[in-house]
Design a protein around this motif. Structure first.
Motif, PDB file in Angstrom:
ATOM      1  N   THR A   1      42.270  34.894  44.431  1.00 17.91           N
ATOM      2  CA  THR A   1      41.430  34.850  45.590  1.00 17.91           C
ATOM      3  C   THR A   1      39.904  35.771  45.396  1.00 17.91           C
ATOM      4  O   THR A   1      38.967  35.050  45.598  1.00 17.91           O
ATOM      5  N   ALA A   2      40.180  36.882  44.858  1.00 22.34           N
ATOM      6  CA  ALA A   2      38.741  37.679  45.006  1.00 22.34           C
ATOM      7  C   ALA A   2      38.107  37.057  43.955  1.00 22.34           C
ATOM      8  O   ALA A   2      36.646  37.013  44.473  1.00 22.34           O
TER       9      ALA A   2
ATOM     10  N   VAL B   1      36.134  37.745  36.898  1.00 24.75           N
ATOM     11  CA  VAL B   1      36.627  38.302  35.820  1.00 24.75           C
ATOM     12  C   VAL B   1      36.837  37.303  34.713  1.00 24.75           C
ATOM     13  O   VAL B   1      37.611  36.125  35.081  1.00 24.75           O
TER      14      VAL B   1
ATOM     15  N   CYS C   1      39.503  33.879  35.556  1.00 22.19           N
ATOM     16  CA  CYS C   1      40.324  34.261  36.882  1.00 22.19           C
ATOM     17  C   CYS C   1      39.951  33.381  37.984  1.00 22.19           C
ATOM     18  O   CYS C   1      38.835  33.140  38.187  1.00 22.19           O
TER      19      CYS C   1
ATOM     20  N   GLY D   1      44.403  41.686  38.103  1.00 23.59           N
ATOM     21  CA  GLY D   1      44.705  42.953  38.585  1.00 23.59           C
ATOM     22  C   GLY D   1      43.398  43.992  38.609  1.00 23.59           C
ATOM     23  O   GLY D   1      43.455  45.164  38.688  1.00 23.59           O
ATOM     24  N   CYS D   2      42.357  43.209  38.395  1.00 26.04           N
ATOM     25  CA  CYS D   2      40.848  44.007  38.358  1.00 26.04           C
ATOM     26  C   CYS D   2      40.182  43.444  39.657  1.00 26.04           C
ATOM     27  O   CYS D   2      38.861  43.058  39.075  1.00 26.04           O
TER      28      CYS D   2
HETATM   29  S1  FES Z   1      41.468  37.814  41.875  1.00 22.68           S
HETATM   30 FE1  FES Z   1      40.643  38.042  39.589  1.00 22.68          FE
HETATM   31  S2  FES Z   1      41.172  40.044  39.071  1.00 22.68           S
HETATM   32 FE2  FES Z   1      42.222  39.782  41.001  1.00 22.68          FE
END
Ligand code: FES
Length: 292
Positions: A221-222, A268, A218, A261-262
């Protein structure tokens, strides 16, 4: 056009069915003249139909255009000559004779409902499909053929099942080999152009071989902030493959994804349908090994 005893006689020719042509046609028709609106495209609307907003007021283009299109379309005093070209104009002011050539549409406009079915069966676009008898024999192995036959049996005669058919084939091979796509198109009577269009449009389908397992990192952004880039680099290094590539032993494909979504568990990664959160570079080799 002229006025006789206060009555409007004659007709007006408006060239171009854009917003200006439509408004002119409406004004003239409303004032009592018979209007011929000539448009070279198959439909009125012009360039404005392709716009979202208009300068300088930022008005919605469709909101400006649509009412005029509807009014023009239904006005009894406006005869629309779409898909037509002016060939010649003779005469003098007040008495012109105009020759208009209507191009062939190859559809009956009185019967056309705009369903676009004809696009699916277009003889020009589907040449490859129509010429399928001349394509080389399909080189399919017996067990591949079994799987494809099962798909054909399941979907034979079912309309609009192209996507499930492709999904089933993708599941069978983990990608869509040309031989399989051609076989399914032929057996299920689906235009080859349609299968290829869908196969190249959706991300879920691939026309090139994929790895047995798919590792997706992934880069939303996060995850990016929490080290997604490092995880991606480590995955590339460990698998010795670029993004979008497949390992030499065809075991792993590597892709990136933007948010799964996590985000709370970032960074992730996923392997096939399994999701792994809080991934550390040091955990990657073990994770990959568990799928080999
Ligand atoms: S940014 Fe990677 S799961 Fe949302």
């Amino acid at each position: 056009m002229a006025e006789e005893n206060g009555r409007k006689v004659g007709a007006v020719l408006v060239v171009g069915g854009g917003v200006g042509g439509m408004q002119a046609s409406l004004d003239l028709a409303e004032s009592g003249y018979k209007v011929y609106l000539v448009e070279s495209d198959p439909a009125i609307g012009g360039v404005m139909a392709q716009l979202d907003k208009t300068f300088p007021t930022n008005d919605c283009a469709m909101c400006t255009l649509a009412p005029r299109m509807v009014d023009c379309g239904g006005h009894l005093n406006i005869e629309k000559l779409t898909y037509s070209e002016i060939e010649s104009v003779d005469g003098t002011a007040g008495r012109f004779t105009v020759r208009v050539r209507k191009k062939a549409r190859f559809v009956d406009p009185n019967k056309c409902t705009g369903c676009a079915e004809c696009v699916q069966h277009c003889l020009v676009r589907n040449r490859a499909y129509l010429e399928r008898v001349e394509t080389p024999e399909l080189a399919l192995l017996a067990d591949e053929l079994d799987g494809l036959r099962r798909i054909v049996e399941k979907y034979k005669g079912r309309k609009g099942a192209v996507v499930p058919v492709l999904q089933a084939a993708q599941e069978l091979y983990n990608y869509l080999p040309e031989t399989a796509v051609r076989y399914l198109s032929k057996e299920l009577d689906i235009p080859l152009s349609l299968t290829y269009r869908l196969a190249t449009f959706y991300n879920a389908f691939s026309l090139t071989p994929k790895g047995k397992h798919l590792l997706r990192v992934c880069m939303g952004t996060a995850c990016y902030v929490k080290g997604g880039k490092r995880i991606l680099r480590a995955s590339q290094k460990h698998l010795n493959v670029d993004i979008g590539g497949v390992t030499a032993d065809k075991e792993f494909g590597l892709e990136t994804v933007n948010c799964l979504g996590c985000c709370g568990q970032s960074p992730v990664v996923t392997v096939d349908d399994d999701v792994f959160g809080y991934v550390r570079e040091s955990r990657l080799p073990e994770l990959i090994r568990s799928y080999r």
